[in-house]
Design a protein around this motif. Structure first.
Motif, PDB file in Angstrom:
ATOM      1  N   UNK A 104     -14.645  15.882  -3.397  1.00 26.22           N
ATOM      2  CA  UNK A 104     -13.081  16.007  -3.605  1.00 26.22           C
ATOM      3  C   UNK A 104     -12.900  16.747  -2.101  1.00 26.22           C
ATOM      4  N   UNK A 105     -11.615  16.356  -1.606  1.00 31.54           N
ATOM      5  CA  UNK A 105     -11.055  16.784  -0.246  1.00 31.54           C
ATOM      6  C   UNK A 105      -9.827  17.764  -0.919  1.00 31.54           C
ATOM      7  N   UNK A 106      -9.170  17.633  -1.946  1.00 27.03           N
ATOM      8  CA  UNK A 106      -8.129  18.397  -2.361  1.00 27.03           C
ATOM      9  C   UNK A 106      -8.189  18.737  -4.161  1.00 27.03           C
ATOM     10  N   UNK A 107      -7.618  19.977  -4.102  1.00 22.27           N
ATOM     11  CA  UNK A 107      -7.583  20.356  -5.523  1.00 22.27           C
ATOM     12  C   UNK A 107      -6.276  20.998  -5.802  1.00 22.27           C
ATOM     13  N   UNK A 108      -5.989  20.940  -7.174  1.00 23.71           N
ATOM     14  CA  UNK A 108      -4.562  21.678  -7.453  1.00 23.71           C
ATOM     15  C   UNK A 108      -4.985  22.377  -8.717  1.00 23.71           C
ATOM     16  N   UNK A 109      -3.905  23.730  -9.031  1.00 24.45           N
ATOM     17  CA  UNK A 109      -3.996  24.524 -10.381  1.00 24.45           C
ATOM     18  C   UNK A 109      -2.863  25.281 -10.333  1.00 24.45           C
ATOM     19  N   UNK A 110      -2.754  25.588 -11.452  1.00 25.10           N
ATOM     20  CA  UNK A 110      -1.516  26.423 -11.862  1.00 25.10           C
ATOM     21  C   UNK A 110      -1.761  28.057 -11.541  1.00 25.10           C
ATOM     22  N   UNK A 111      -0.671  28.651 -11.154  1.00 23.98           N
ATOM     23  CA  UNK A 111      -0.951  29.993 -10.817  1.00 23.98           C
ATOM     24  C   UNK A 111       0.430  30.603 -11.446  1.00 23.98           C
ATOM     25  N   UNK A 112       0.410  31.913 -11.699  1.00 22.11           N
ATOM     26  CA  UNK A 112       1.629  32.660 -12.172  1.00 22.11           C
ATOM     27  C   UNK A 112       2.650  32.622 -10.946  1.00 22.11           C
ATOM     28  N   UNK A 113       3.764  32.430 -11.415  1.00 17.82           N
ATOM     29  CA  UNK A 113       5.070  32.849 -10.283  1.00 17.82           C
ATOM     30  C   UNK A 113       4.801  33.952  -9.552  1.00 17.82           C
ATOM     31  N   UNK A 114       4.932  34.022  -8.251  1.00 16.59           N
ATOM     32  CA  UNK A 114       4.678  35.242  -7.256  1.00 16.59           C
ATOM     33  C   UNK A 114       3.200  35.365  -6.607  1.00 16.59           C
ATOM     34  N   UNK A 115       2.328  34.958  -7.471  1.00 16.90           N
ATOM     35  CA  UNK A 115       0.959  34.944  -7.092  1.00 16.90           C
ATOM     36  C   UNK A 115       0.648  34.037  -5.825  1.00 16.90           C
ATOM     37  N   UNK A 116      -0.027  34.536  -4.784  1.00 17.59           N
ATOM     38  CA  UNK A 116      -0.245  34.155  -3.537  1.00 17.59           C
ATOM     39  C   UNK A 116      -1.808  33.717  -3.781  1.00 17.59           C
ATOM     40  N   UNK A 117      -2.243  32.572  -3.685  1.00 22.34           N
ATOM     41  CA  UNK A 117      -3.583  32.261  -3.823  1.00 22.34           C
ATOM     42  C   UNK A 117      -4.569  32.471  -2.586  1.00 22.34           C
ATOM     43  N   UNK A 118      -5.661  33.004  -2.696  1.00 23.04           N
ATOM     44  CA  UNK A 118      -6.557  33.419  -1.602  1.00 23.04           C
ATOM     45  C   UNK A 118      -7.353  32.225  -1.146  1.00 23.04           C
ATOM     46  N   UNK A 119      -7.936  32.206   0.138  1.00 27.88           N
ATOM     47  CA  UNK A 119      -8.680  31.154   0.426  1.00 27.88           C
ATOM     48  C   UNK A 119     -10.259  31.008  -0.419  1.00 27.88           C
ATOM     49  N   UNK A 120     -10.596  32.316  -0.666  1.00 29.09           N
ATOM     50  CA  UNK A 120     -11.887  32.265  -1.484  1.00 29.09           C
ATOM     51  C   UNK A 120     -11.550  31.673  -2.854  1.00 29.09           C
ATOM     52  N   UNK A 121     -10.233  31.884  -3.542  1.00 28.14           N
ATOM     53  CA  UNK A 121      -9.876  31.283  -4.683  1.00 28.14           C
ATOM     54  C   UNK A 121      -9.787  29.897  -4.560  1.00 28.14           C
ATOM     55  N   UNK A 122      -9.277  29.370  -3.539  1.00 33.98           N
ATOM     56  CA  UNK A 122      -8.862  27.862  -3.532  1.00 33.98           C
ATOM     57  C   UNK A 122     -10.241  27.472  -3.221  1.00 33.98           C
ATOM     58  N   UNK A 123     -11.042  27.959  -2.252  1.00 33.37           N
ATOM     59  CA  UNK A 123     -12.655  27.348  -2.179  1.00 33.37           C
ATOM     60  C   UNK A 123     -13.202  27.270  -3.582  1.00 33.37           C
ATOM     61  N   UNK A 124     -13.008  28.272  -4.161  1.00 31.13           N
ATOM     62  CA  UNK A 124     -13.736  28.222  -5.786  1.00 31.13           C
ATOM     63  C   UNK A 124     -13.213  26.993  -6.466  1.00 31.13           C
ATOM     64  N   UNK A 125     -11.886  26.770  -6.531  1.00 29.79           N
ATOM     65  CA  UNK A 125     -11.308  25.906  -7.135  1.00 29.79           C
ATOM     66  C   UNK A 125     -11.973  24.546  -6.975  1.00 29.79           C
ATOM     67  N   UNK A 126     -12.056  24.129  -5.451  1.00 28.97           N
ATOM     68  CA  UNK A 126     -12.445  23.054  -5.099  1.00 28.97           C
ATOM     69  C   UNK A 126     -13.886  22.609  -5.592  1.00 28.97           C
ATOM     70  N   UNK A 127     -14.620  23.771  -5.299  1.00 28.15           N
ATOM     71  CA  UNK A 127     -16.166  23.582  -5.698  1.00 28.15           C
ATOM     72  C   UNK A 127     -16.044  23.263  -7.313  1.00 28.15           C
ATOM     73  N   UNK A 128     -15.279  24.117  -8.118  1.00 32.04           N
ATOM     74  CA  UNK A 128     -15.119  23.730  -9.587  1.00 32.04           C
ATOM     75  C   UNK A 128     -14.662  22.585  -9.764  1.00 32.04           C
ATOM     76  N   UNK A 129     -14.002  21.836  -9.183  1.00 34.82           N
ATOM     77  CA  UNK A 129     -13.410  20.336  -9.305  1.00 34.82           C
ATOM     78  C   UNK A 129     -14.760  19.203  -8.939  1.00 34.82           C
ATOM     79  N   UNK A 130     -15.266  19.567  -7.963  1.00 36.32           N
ATOM     80  CA  UNK A 130     -16.398  18.947  -7.393  1.00 36.32           C
ATOM     81  C   UNK A 130     -17.633  19.087  -8.534  1.00 36.32           C
ATOM     82  N   UNK A 131     -18.044  20.081  -9.080  1.00 35.03           N
ATOM     83  CA  UNK A 131     -18.944  20.286  -9.997  1.00 35.03           C
ATOM     84  C   UNK A 131     -18.708  19.776 -11.193  1.00 35.03           C
ATOM     85  N   UNK A 132     -17.420  20.046 -11.805  1.00 34.98           N
ATOM     86  CA  UNK A 132     -17.032  19.695 -13.401  1.00 34.98           C
ATOM     87  C   UNK A 132     -16.135  18.575 -13.326  1.00 34.98           C
ATOM     88  N   UNK A 133     -15.509  18.409 -12.352  1.00 38.51           N
ATOM     89  CA  UNK A 133     -14.609  17.397 -12.568  1.00 38.51           C
ATOM     90  C   UNK A 133     -13.055  17.640 -12.782  1.00 38.51           C
TER      91      UNK A 133
END
Length: 154
Positions: A104-133
């Motif tokens: 996958x080249x793109x991933x989405x996830x929900x965050x609490x209002x006001x939270x600013x996601x980090x690049x490390x968090x985003x990379x982990x989400x993309x890796x999770x999507x690629x591993x787990x679907x």
């Protein structure tokens, strides 16, 4: 309240200043501005120049991987911007500027209002999507989940 975070990557065919990448580069600022002016837009990743994320240090060793991340009120807002504005041209034309990427080249996830996601968090989400679907914690643009973790039909 929760908002929708999205992260996507593209592996450019050449350096950003290359003639091959000119059209992509020339439209970064207008397309980013369009995102910021779109209904439901909340935040997007920017470098110190404040226009794009092209000068950011990414969590990828490959220097041709370009990252983009934004936060939206909901999936409907992101979908409207992504597929029903000039942005859709760049999705359809990405083979002009981008090399294939495994998974996958793109991933989405929900965050609490006001939270600013980090690049490390985003990379982990993309890796999770690629591993787990797709699942409620990280999902693709074709397998959408709502804020309650329920799969939606497109």
């Amino acid at each position: 309240m929760k908002h929708l975070a999205q992260f996507n990557i593209i592996r450019l065919k050449d350096e950003l200043d290359s003639p091959v990448i000119k059209e992509f580069r020339d439209f970064l600022a207008p397309v980013n501005l369009l995102a910021e002016e779109s209904p439901g837009f909340i935040w997007r990743l920017k470098d110190e120049g404040g226009e794009s994320a092209t000068d950011l240090e990414t969590p990828y060793e490959d220097k041709l991987i370009f990252v983009n991340m934004s936060v939206w009120k909901d999936y409907a807002s992101l979908k409207e911007y992504t597929y029903k504005t000039v942005h859709s041209y760049f999705l359809k034309s990405r083979k002009k500027w981008a090399s294939e990427i495994q998974g996958h080249r793109a991933v989405m996830w929900y965050i609490e209002s006001g939270h600013i996601p980090t690049l490390d968090e985003a990379k982990a989400k993309l890796e999770s999507l690629n591993i787990n679907g797709s699942g409620p914690d990280a999902f693709s643009m074709t397998e959408i989940f709502d804020v309650n973790g329920q799969a939606l039909r497109k």
